[in-house]
Design a protein around this motif. Sequence first.
Motif, short mmCIF file in Angstrom:
data_model
loop_
_atom_site.label_atom_id
_atom_site.label_comp_id
_atom_site.label_asym_id
_atom_site.label_seq_id
_atom_site.Cartn_x
_atom_site.Cartn_y
_atom_site.Cartn_z
N LEU A 131 1.09 -86.84 -54.83
CA LEU A 131 1.24 -85.49 -54.27
C LEU A 131 2.70 -85.14 -54.07
O LEU A 131 3.14 -84.03 -54.40
N GLY A 132 3.45 -86.08 -53.54
CA GLY A 132 4.88 -85.85 -53.28
C GLY A 132 5.62 -85.56 -54.57
O GLY A 132 6.45 -84.65 -54.64
N LEU A 133 5.29 -86.33 -55.62
CA LEU A 133 5.94 -86.14 -56.91
C LEU A 133 5.59 -84.77 -57.49
O LEU A 133 6.46 -84.03 -57.97
N ALA A 134 4.29 -84.43 -57.39
CA ALA A 134 3.86 -83.14 -57.91
C ALA A 134 4.58 -82.00 -57.20
O ALA A 134 5.09 -81.07 -57.84
N LEU A 135 4.64 -82.10 -55.88
CA LEU A 135 5.31 -81.05 -55.11
C LEU A 135 6.78 -80.96 -55.50
O LEU A 135 7.33 -79.86 -55.68
N ALA A 136 7.43 -82.12 -55.64
CA ALA A 136 8.85 -82.13 -55.99
C ALA A 136 9.06 -81.46 -57.35
O ALA A 136 10.00 -80.68 -57.52
N LEU A 137 8.17 -81.75 -58.30
CA LEU A 137 8.31 -81.16 -59.63
C LEU A 137 8.13 -79.65 -59.58
O LEU A 137 8.87 -78.91 -60.23
N ILE A 138 7.17 -79.21 -58.77
CA ILE A 138 6.94 -77.76 -58.66
C ILE A 138 8.15 -77.08 -58.04
O ILE A 138 8.66 -76.08 -58.54
N ILE A 139 8.63 -77.67 -56.93
CA ILE A 139 9.73 -77.02 -56.22
C ILE A 139 11.03 -77.11 -57.01
O ILE A 139 11.90 -76.26 -56.89
N ASN A 140 11.14 -78.12 -57.85
CA ASN A 140 12.36 -78.27 -58.65
C ASN A 140 12.49 -77.13 -59.68
O ASN A 140 13.57 -76.87 -60.18
N GLN A 141 11.39 -76.49 -60.01
CA GLN A 141 11.47 -75.32 -60.90
C GLN A 141 12.12 -74.19 -60.11
O GLN A 141 12.11 -74.19 -58.89
N ASN A 142 12.65 -73.26 -60.83
CA ASN A 142 13.24 -72.13 -60.14
C ASN A 142 12.17 -71.13 -59.76
O ASN A 142 11.94 -70.14 -60.43
N ILE A 143 11.47 -71.45 -58.68
CA ILE A 143 10.39 -70.54 -58.31
C ILE A 143 10.79 -69.70 -57.11
O ILE A 143 11.73 -70.01 -56.38
N TRP A 144 10.00 -68.67 -56.89
CA TRP A 144 10.23 -67.71 -55.83
C TRP A 144 10.00 -68.38 -54.47
O TRP A 144 9.08 -69.19 -54.33
N LEU A 145 10.82 -68.07 -53.46
CA LEU A 145 10.67 -68.60 -52.11
C LEU A 145 10.72 -70.13 -52.06
O LEU A 145 10.00 -70.78 -51.33
N ARG A 146 11.59 -70.70 -52.89
CA ARG A 146 11.66 -72.13 -53.01
C ARG A 146 11.96 -72.83 -51.68
O ARG A 146 11.28 -73.77 -51.28
N THR A 147 12.97 -72.32 -50.97
CA THR A 147 13.37 -72.95 -49.71
C THR A 147 12.23 -72.88 -48.69
O THR A 147 11.98 -73.85 -47.97
N LEU A 148 11.57 -71.73 -48.66
CA LEU A 148 10.49 -71.56 -47.70
C LEU A 148 9.39 -72.58 -47.95
O LEU A 148 8.90 -73.24 -47.03
N ILE A 149 9.02 -72.72 -49.22
CA ILE A 149 7.95 -73.66 -49.56
C ILE A 149 8.37 -75.08 -49.20
O ILE A 149 7.62 -75.86 -48.62
N ARG A 150 9.63 -75.40 -49.55
CA ARG A 150 10.12 -76.74 -49.27
C ARG A 150 10.07 -77.03 -47.77
O ARG A 150 9.58 -78.08 -47.34
N SER A 151 10.50 -76.08 -46.94
CA SER A 151 10.48 -76.31 -45.50
C SER A 151 9.05 -76.42 -45.00
O SER A 151 8.75 -77.23 -44.13
N ALA A 152 8.17 -75.59 -45.57
CA ALA A 152 6.78 -75.61 -45.11
C ALA A 152 6.16 -76.99 -45.33
O ALA A 152 5.44 -77.48 -44.47
#
Lengths: 307, 436
Positions: free
Chosen positions: A102-123
Amino acid sequence: METKLREGKGSAALRRSEPLRLRTELKAILYLIPFLVPFAVFYLWPVLRGAWMSLHVWGIQGMEKYVAFANYKKLLTNSDFYTYLWHSFYFVLLCAPTVIILGLALALIINQNIWLRTLIRSAFFLPYVLSVSVISFIWLRLFDAKNGPVNAFLHLFGLPADIHWLTDHRFVWWAITIATDWWTVGFVMVLFLAGLQEIPADHYEAAKIDGANAWERFWHITLPGLSRVMKIQIFYQIIACLKLFGQVQIMTGGGPGDSTNTMIRYIYVTGFKKDMFGLASAQSMVFCVIMLLIAVIQFKITDRSNG
Amino acid sequence: MKMKKKFTGLLTAGLTLALVMSGCSSGTKDGGTADSSEEKPKTESASGSPVEITFWNMFGGGEGDFVDQIIKGFNDSQKEVTVKQLRLESNEYYAKLSTALSSSKGPDVAVAHVDRISPFVKAKQIIPVDELASKVGFDLKQITDSNLESVTYDGQPYAVPLDTHFHMFYYNKDILKKADLLNEDGTPKLGEMTPEGFEKTLADIHAKVPDVQALAVNTPYFQEPFLNLYYEAGGDILNPDMTKAAINNDKALKVLNFYMDLYKNGYSDLNDKNPWDTFLNGKAAFWFGGVWEAGLLLGDQSKNIGAMPLPPIFGSQTHWASSHTLVIPSYVSPEKQEAAAKFMKYFSEVGGKTWGQAGHVPANSKVTESEEYKNLPYRIEFIEAQKTVKFAPPTDKYTTIITTISESLQNIIFGSETPEDGLANMEKQINEVLDN
């Protein structure tokens, strides 16, 4: 490689002159003192005292009598010990892989340039700063069979009857795993993110030019690039999962029956609830040795693959 | 900006100070006995200045408020003794009290449950209270016999019992009315007093009011409902000379099978993790609840809840009970012992009235005989129920034994062991503990 280099330097100093080496050693010890003193007082001494206690019948009133290895014998002939030891390892099998994937999957998703990246990461990281009791009480409420949001949510998707998450032995380990994953996945994610940032972007570019698809790029560049972080993660997660206590203590009390009683809770109950500190010390010593063995094995494996 | 920084700085400093100070304050209380040598001449020479004693207890919430009232009442009522209390977390209370007693540093008077004092008596860490009581004019005969007996070792009382607490049979009148099981006077129609008869009553409720539990069973602390009915059936945890377990028998098996029947037939919910809330919220018809819940359950008229002694489902009315007592550690100086005895006298004779409001049945018979006490709701039922209580066996291994029992019981009711195997296992473990 690194270790070899250091050894080489040491032996050179040895050959040069004896007093100099002694001085360096003394200096090293001097620098280590701020760590060594608390380590000895708050770690080594209690461990040694625990070993001493484990040879006695020891109640809350203090030492009662010396019994040599009777506590160890009692412990190793008790089938409960093996059951709870298995429970601890069972949780490692459930939790460590899920949280890492799960952690790896999340990291891969957030590593993309997606919208609201910081917010998702903090959440996702936020739960990690909470203490174990807080997250346990949150999930205790969420998993409530009658009024809990989890069941209410599942009912929306046509779940016919309530799932008794915390009192049904088929679901209880999953409930604990979900709660723990939610709690710690943020930390795993952040470490993987750091690892991902270390992988040079030109590797991907080169692979793209060579015609590698996304899956191939992940398999041949990302995963090998993360191998060092991955090893640390696996090591850390195994130890953390073996130490499971707070979540079961609060969410299930080791229940239903004793189906979520882990080694640490077993030690706690033996010592603090049953007032048998000698036996509890023996249990901790044995469990400590088992954990050390695991650590040694892991170090050996990682060392070999590094060399 | 600057102001803000200054403020945060102040705040942190304040917080740190508060933390350090609170650490200190408990330290001085711990070391309360150390000062006694300095205080001694003072109290003896100048008769005016009061003796200060430290009182440890573990009462939180509602109970704590009543204790605060009692302490304040005592401190205001006379000038010789001042009581300072240290309230400890109930989970760690006995760990701390035991440490205090074995290191001779701690309270001058402390609360202890009756089933916990045995190891202290055995280790001579607490003193008999009969001589002290007569010295301060406290007649121990006021204390109910069963209570006094429960703290007596070798013919001497080692504590002053404050109360008896046990379970009552609480019933929800609204649900019973729907099930047509309510008498004119607001008491329940319970039918035949046998396990089968009681199950029939529960089946009636289950059929007529299907969306509630007929009897909310305290599954998380199953040892309590188990012991209540096991004692009713005439069972015992240990044999009379407390050398062997006496729990693996037909009576225990019958009680276990009775409860498992209730779970199986849906009269009670095995998965209910908060049965006390279920009953409080009107989702269960019956509940074996503690007398200490009286304020909550009986205080609110709109809840329409009544209470009566546990029905003799398994034959007798004998049921589980425990008791809060006051003990004086043996390291306490004679002056402070006497001061502590004065506080005990007040807590029993005057404080008992306040304590009775909390729900516990006061151990002082003068209090329970007073009109003031009897006028509290359902207290006549409480006194009735108190007549048939059974305290824990006075062994210093009781904590270990009861933990063993409660763990095994969880295994049995959640089906990881059959009742037969579970009881055999329990017997084996208890015998091991007793052999040690």
